[in-house]
Design a protein around this motif. Sequence first.
Motif, PDB file in Angstrom:
ATOM      1  N   GLU A  38       0.828  -1.211   0.000  1.00 24.59           N
ATOM      2  CA  GLU A  38       0.000   0.000   0.000  1.00 24.59           C
ATOM      3  C   GLU A  38       0.861   1.259   0.000  1.00 24.59           C
ATOM      4  O   GLU A  38       0.536   2.246  -0.677  1.00 24.59           O
ATOM      5  N   VAL A  39       1.952   1.220   0.770  1.00 25.67           N
ATOM      6  CA  VAL A  39       2.861   2.371   0.800  1.00 25.67           C
ATOM      7  C   VAL A  39       3.463   2.595  -0.582  1.00 25.67           C
ATOM      8  O   VAL A  39       3.556   3.748  -1.070  1.00 25.67           O
ATOM      9  N   GLY A  40       3.862   1.500  -1.214  1.00 25.95           N
ATOM     10  CA  GLY A  40       4.419   1.623  -2.559  1.00 25.95           C
ATOM     11  C   GLY A  40       3.420   2.213  -3.545  1.00 25.95           C
ATOM     12  O   GLY A  40       3.761   3.092  -4.365  1.00 25.95           O
ATOM     13  N   GLN A  41       2.183   1.717  -3.437  1.00 22.23           N
ATOM     14  CA  GLN A  41       1.144   2.244  -4.336  1.00 22.23           C
ATOM     15  C   GLN A  41       0.852   3.715  -4.038  1.00 22.23           C
ATOM     16  O   GLN A  41       0.619   4.513  -4.959  1.00 22.23           O
ATOM     17  N   ALA A  42       0.867   4.088  -2.750  1.00 20.37           N
ATOM     18  CA  ALA A  42       0.623   5.480  -2.373  1.00 20.37           C
ATOM     19  C   ALA A  42       1.722   6.387  -2.909  1.00 20.37           C
ATOM     20  O   ALA A  42       1.460   7.501  -3.421  1.00 20.37           O
ATOM     21  N   LEU A  43       2.980   5.925  -2.812  1.00 23.33           N
ATOM     22  CA  LEU A  43       4.095   6.725  -3.339  1.00 23.33           C
ATOM     23  C   LEU A  43       4.038   6.800  -4.858  1.00 23.33           C
ATOM     24  O   LEU A  43       4.344   7.855  -5.451  1.00 23.33           O
ATOM     25  N   ASP A  44       3.629   5.692  -5.497  1.00 20.71           N
ATOM     26  CA  ASP A  44       3.484   5.714  -6.961  1.00 20.71           C
ATOM     27  C   ASP A  44       2.395   6.702  -7.374  1.00 20.71           C
ATOM     28  O   ASP A  44       2.536   7.456  -8.355  1.00 20.71           O
ATOM     29  N   GLU A  45       1.297   6.661  -6.640  1.00 18.74           N
ATOM     30  CA  GLU A  45       0.193   7.586  -6.955  1.00 18.74           C
ATOM     31  C   GLU A  45       0.646   9.037  -6.774  1.00 18.74           C
ATOM     32  O   GLU A  45       0.290   9.918  -7.568  1.00 18.74           O
ATOM     33  N   ASN A  46       1.450   9.256  -5.713  1.00 21.18           N
ATOM     34  CA  ASN A  46       1.982  10.597  -5.476  1.00 21.18           C
ATOM     35  C   ASN A  46       2.836  11.038  -6.641  1.00 21.18           C
ATOM     36  O   ASN A  46       2.753  12.200  -7.109  1.00 21.18           O
ATOM     37  N   ILE A  48       2.652   9.921  -9.730  1.00 18.04           N
ATOM     38  CA  ILE A  48       1.795  10.125 -10.915  1.00 18.04           C
ATOM     39  C   ILE A  48       1.094  11.482 -10.836  1.00 18.04           C
ATOM     40  O   ILE A  48       1.023  12.238 -11.829  1.00 18.04           O
ATOM     41  N   LEU A  49       0.594  11.820  -9.667  1.00 19.28           N
ATOM     42  CA  LEU A  49      -0.094  13.104  -9.500  1.00 19.28           C
ATOM     43  C   LEU A  49       0.883  14.265  -9.676  1.00 19.28           C
ATOM     44  O   LEU A  49       0.525  15.321 -10.254  1.00 19.28           O
TER      45      LEU A  49
END
Length: 468
Positions: A38-46, A48-49
């Motif tokens: 989840e942390v990895g996905q959150a950082l990836d989303e960050n 991307i944004l």
Amino acid sequence: MKFSLKILLWMIIVMALGLGFSGFYFVNYVFETSLEREVGQALDENSILSFAFETAALSVPAKYSVMPDTTVEEIASNLEKSGQGGRLLRISDEEKNSLYASDGFEANDELLMQTTDNLKTYQIIQLGGKYYINTGTAITALNRVLYLETMRDVSEVFAERTIGFSLYRRVILIILVAAAIIMIFISSMLTKPIRLLTNATKKMSAGDYSYRAKQVSHDELGQLTCDFNSMAETLEQNIETLEEEIKAREEFMGDFAHELKTPLTAIIGYADMLRSHKLDEEQSFMSANYIYTEGKRLEAMSFRLLDIIVAGKKEAHLQNLSVETLFDYLKDMYVANRDMEFSFQYDQGEIQAEANLIKTVLVNLIDNACKASESGSKIEVNGYALEEGYRFAVKDYGIGIPQEEQHKITKAFYMVDKSRARSKNGAGLGLALCVEILKIHDSELEIESEAGKGACFSFLLKYESREE
């Protein structure tokens, strides 16, 4: 506490600790793995944004040398709406003052203060009973440095951990209950030999020395049971021996008292007659003769008892002794006896023995043969040189000894025919003395006899006897 309960308790404790730690490690490992994802996905989303924000900033009209705050707010609103719902973000200016924040974005400023131009940061926070991953990064767009923060709801990951712990606790409880049932059976089987041994010790302490513990296994406890039974067997034999010795001692005392009473009664009676009555010469002689005869029997019995006591405590001083010399001594003693027909036959040779003691044995055996035989009967005294040693044998053709009596006749005061033995001044001590003397010569008395057919007493002196 019973040993089986101790085994059960310790096994439950060990299993509970083992399952508890392993369960905690497993559930926590799954939780941390999911959280890292989840942390990895959150950082990836960050990321991307951030990229989307910088891309959107390129479409700002050229008339602006610096991106206006309103444009920042517009781009941030578009980025929020482009998500599938539930996306929370916040844009802050160079002084880290909020320019735009999604509804529900309630993260504190701690992460924002730690975020720099070259550093992405994140933290896990709890808000209103929910868990979020709060990420932060710096964005460079149209001559401005802005800070983008996102919040990703990860409450489900924490809920799964709670469910995992709850489920594992139930599983552990079920396993422990099942293990307890199994361990009760196993501990019962393991401690069965101990219970049987405990029961055996109680039986034996209550006086049942013949009781034996049942061997139900072939492991160390089974060997312990076997050793216990062996010890119990030895103990029972020792107790039986002690009981027999006590009984024999009581019989000895009874026989001794009886043997003393008979001659003493005669002595006292005839002495009183001599003292209180005026007797003629014949009566006086008869009374004096009874006193003399019974007195001599008491004297002989006393000497025999003393010999037995001394023989039982001493060691033989062995010396080389000629068999011919020994038989010459016996011939000198008995050939002149006209009441019996004696036969002396022997092989030449030498023995190792204490001369006086061996003479005592042979004299006692010959005397017993005479007492058991009628006047004029034949008595054979033989010596045989054998490979293992030299055997002496005294054989008579008298009354013989019944089979059931043969193991008793070497006891002190025991006589097969008491009236016959007493009529010949016997006290039943001769064979007991022979047994004691032969013991210290590493030999034993052997008896062959049948009732009415005579008896043969023999013993073997080994050539490899003890040295002085």
